[in-house]
Design a protein around this motif. Structure first.
Motif, short mmCIF file in Angstrom:
data_model
loop_
_atom_site.label_atom_id
_atom_site.label_comp_id
_atom_site.label_asym_id
_atom_site.label_seq_id
_atom_site.Cartn_x
_atom_site.Cartn_y
_atom_site.Cartn_z
N LEU A 147 -2.91 4.76 -18.26
CA LEU A 147 -1.70 5.08 -17.51
C LEU A 147 -1.99 5.19 -16.01
CD1 LEU A 147 -0.03 7.76 -19.83
CD2 LEU A 147 0.84 5.48 -19.32
N VAL A 148 -3.10 5.81 -15.66
CA VAL A 148 -3.46 5.94 -14.25
C VAL A 148 -3.80 4.59 -13.65
CG1 VAL A 148 -5.16 6.90 -12.65
CG2 VAL A 148 -4.22 8.34 -14.46
N ALA A 149 -4.55 3.75 -14.40
CA ALA A 149 -4.93 2.43 -13.91
C ALA A 149 -3.70 1.53 -13.70
CB ALA A 149 -5.90 1.77 -14.88
N VAL A 150 -2.78 1.55 -14.65
CA VAL A 150 -1.56 0.75 -14.52
C VAL A 150 -0.72 1.25 -13.35
CG1 VAL A 150 0.62 0.16 -15.64
CG2 VAL A 150 -1.49 0.08 -16.95
N SER A 151 -0.69 2.57 -13.16
CA SER A 151 0.06 3.14 -12.03
C SER A 151 -0.52 2.67 -10.70
CB SER A 151 0.02 4.67 -12.10
OG SER A 151 0.65 5.15 -13.27
N TRP A 152 -1.86 2.67 -10.59
CA TRP A 152 -2.49 2.18 -9.36
C TRP A 152 -2.17 0.71 -9.13
CZ3 TRP A 152 -4.02 4.70 -5.38
CH2 TRP A 152 -4.58 5.97 -5.48
N ALA A 153 -2.19 -0.10 -10.19
CA ALA A 153 -1.91 -1.53 -10.05
C ALA A 153 -0.48 -1.77 -9.57
CB ALA A 153 -2.16 -2.23 -11.39
N CYS A 154 0.47 -1.05 -10.15
CA CYS A 154 1.88 -1.20 -9.75
C CYS A 154 2.10 -0.72 -8.32
CB CYS A 154 2.79 -0.45 -10.72
SG CYS A 154 2.82 -1.11 -12.39
N ALA A 155 1.49 0.41 -7.97
CA ALA A 155 1.64 0.95 -6.62
C ALA A 155 1.01 0.01 -5.60
CB ALA A 155 1.00 2.33 -6.53
N PHE A 156 -0.15 -0.57 -5.93
CA PHE A 156 -0.81 -1.51 -5.03
C PHE A 156 0.07 -2.75 -4.80
CE2 PHE A 156 -3.46 -5.25 -4.28
CZ PHE A 156 -4.24 -4.83 -3.20
N THR A 157 0.66 -3.26 -5.88
CA THR A 157 1.55 -4.42 -5.77
C THR A 157 2.74 -4.11 -4.87
OG1 THR A 157 0.91 -5.13 -8.00
CG2 THR A 157 2.93 -6.08 -7.07
N ASN A 158 3.32 -2.94 -5.04
CA ASN A 158 4.47 -2.53 -4.23
C ASN A 158 4.08 -2.44 -2.75
OD1 ASN A 158 7.09 -1.05 -3.58
ND2 ASN A 158 5.60 0.54 -3.14
N ALA A 159 2.97 -1.77 -2.45
CA ALA A 159 2.55 -1.59 -1.06
C ALA A 159 2.18 -2.92 -0.42
CB ALA A 159 1.35 -0.64 -1.00
N MET A 160 1.48 -3.76 -1.15
CA MET A 160 1.08 -5.06 -0.61
C MET A 160 2.30 -5.95 -0.36
SD MET A 160 -1.40 -6.83 0.49
CE MET A 160 -2.84 -5.95 -0.11
N THR A 161 3.27 -5.90 -1.25
CA THR A 161 4.49 -6.71 -1.10
C THR A 161 5.21 -6.36 0.20
OG1 THR A 161 4.78 -6.91 -3.50
CG2 THR A 161 6.73 -7.29 -2.12
N HIS A 162 5.41 -5.07 0.44
CA HIS A 162 6.12 -4.65 1.66
C HIS A 162 5.30 -4.94 2.92
CE1 HIS A 162 9.53 -2.94 -0.32
NE2 HIS A 162 8.83 -2.03 -0.97
N THR A 163 4.00 -4.78 2.84
CA THR A 163 3.15 -5.01 4.02
C THR A 163 3.15 -6.49 4.40
OG1 THR A 163 1.73 -3.17 3.36
CG2 THR A 163 0.86 -4.68 5.01
N ILE A 164 3.02 -7.36 3.40
CA ILE A 164 3.02 -8.80 3.67
C ILE A 164 4.39 -9.24 4.18
CG2 ILE A 164 2.88 -11.08 2.59
CD1 ILE A 164 0.74 -9.95 0.73
#
Length: 315
Positions: A147-164
């Motif tokens: 659950l923690v690993a999946v949460s990090w992956a989803c949060a990373f995708t969200n942050a990277m999407t907005h930054t790019i």
């Protein structure tokens, strides 16, 4: 066209924060308050983390998630508050374009992780109260880590999407950000190019990041409330409601301020309100979370006493 766009993007190399207040005397007050809040945030959350590590009674899934939440609170506050203190101390209000993007990325990474972690904590309470016989299997250490690993992956995708997406915009002036840290709504106002797609992306992703967790949390607690009300022991009902109440308080504050800030299109008229919400997100919320969990939880209180005083647990 591409070279011209690239020139426009690099024409603006730094941003100037207008900050919270203009008066130098008030800036001194803000510095003291933010410094105190930051020290309280770091001290409080690290104390919670230490209590969870040293107290065997707290080696459970709920406190595993709470420990992760404490780390996130320290990280989220560290991304924003120390730079603010540095600018107040040096009277330098600028931040480079690259540093601004970095701050934006890490802030959304940690805030996004908060969304999913709070949802995992609600799911944990649902299993513990509504499915107690299969709880140890459904919430094993492997499931917790997943659950923690999946949460990090989803949060990373969200942050990277907005930054790019933000990096594709042109910034050619003005460069005054009516805020005290880099965030999307305020930066959209400074772009020379159209931000319509970026705003739609923010709204759509924000709906997923906030809407889905809120629905799951509400659904979990409807089942939890029904199960708790069927418990005959008043003491057991009180303990269950106390544990769930702490989590729901954090959920309401976190998602309430987040929805206000991102689930609408930015406007210059709302900038002052955005600053207030920003103070909640970066200063007040991370500081309050340890208090909310410790004040209403005797197990955490006893473990904290053991950590801070070196005596036996109070519980």
């Amino acid at each position: 066209m591409e070279s011209e766009a690239g020139t426009n993007r690099t024409a603006l190399t730094e941003f100037i924060f207008l900050g919270l207040v203009e008066s130098e005397k008030l800036q001194s007050v803000i510095f003291v308050l933010f410094l105190f809040a930051y020290l309280a945030t770091v001290g409080g959350n690290l104390s919670i983390l230490a209590a969870i590590l040293v107290e065997p009674k707290l080696h459970t899934p709920m406190y595993f998630f709470l420990g992760n939440l404490s780390v996130l609170d320290v990280g989220c506050s560290t991304v924003t508050v120390p730079p603010i203190l540095g600018r107040l101390l040096s009277d330098k209000r600028t931040i480079s374009y690259d540093a601004c993007l970095s701050q934006l990325f890490f802030f959304h990474l940690l805030a996004g992780m908060d969304c999913f972690l709070l949802t995992a904590m609600a799911y944990d309470r649902f299993l513990a109260i509504c499915r107690p016989l299969t709880y140890s299997i459904r919430m094993s250490q492997e499931v917790q880590r997943l659950l923690v690993a999946v949460s990090w992956a989803c949060a990373f995708t969200n942050a990277m999407t907005h930054t790019i997406a933000l990096s594709t915009l042109n910034f050619c002036g003005p460069n005054e950000v009516n805020h005290f840290y880099c965030d999307l709504p305020q930066l959209f106002q400074l772009s020379c190019s159209s931000t319509q797609l970026n705003e739609l992306l923010l709204f759509a992703v924000g709906f997923i990041m906030a809407g889905t967790p809120v629905v799951l949390i509400i659904t979990s607690y409807i089942h939890v409330a029904a199960a708790v009300l069927r418990i005959r022991s008043a003491k057991a009902r009180k303990k269950a409601f106390s544990t769930c109440g702490s989590h729901l308080t954090v959920v309401c504050i976190f998602f309430g301020t987040g929805i206000f800030n991102y689930m609408r299109f930015g406007s210059e008229e709302a900038s002052d309100k955005d600053k207030g919400v920003g103070v909640f997100n970066t200063v007040i919320n991370p500081m309050l979370n340890p208090l909310i969990y410790s004040l209403r939880n005797p197990d955490v209180q006893g473990a904290l006493w053991r950590v801070l005083v070196g005596g036996r647990s109070l519980t």
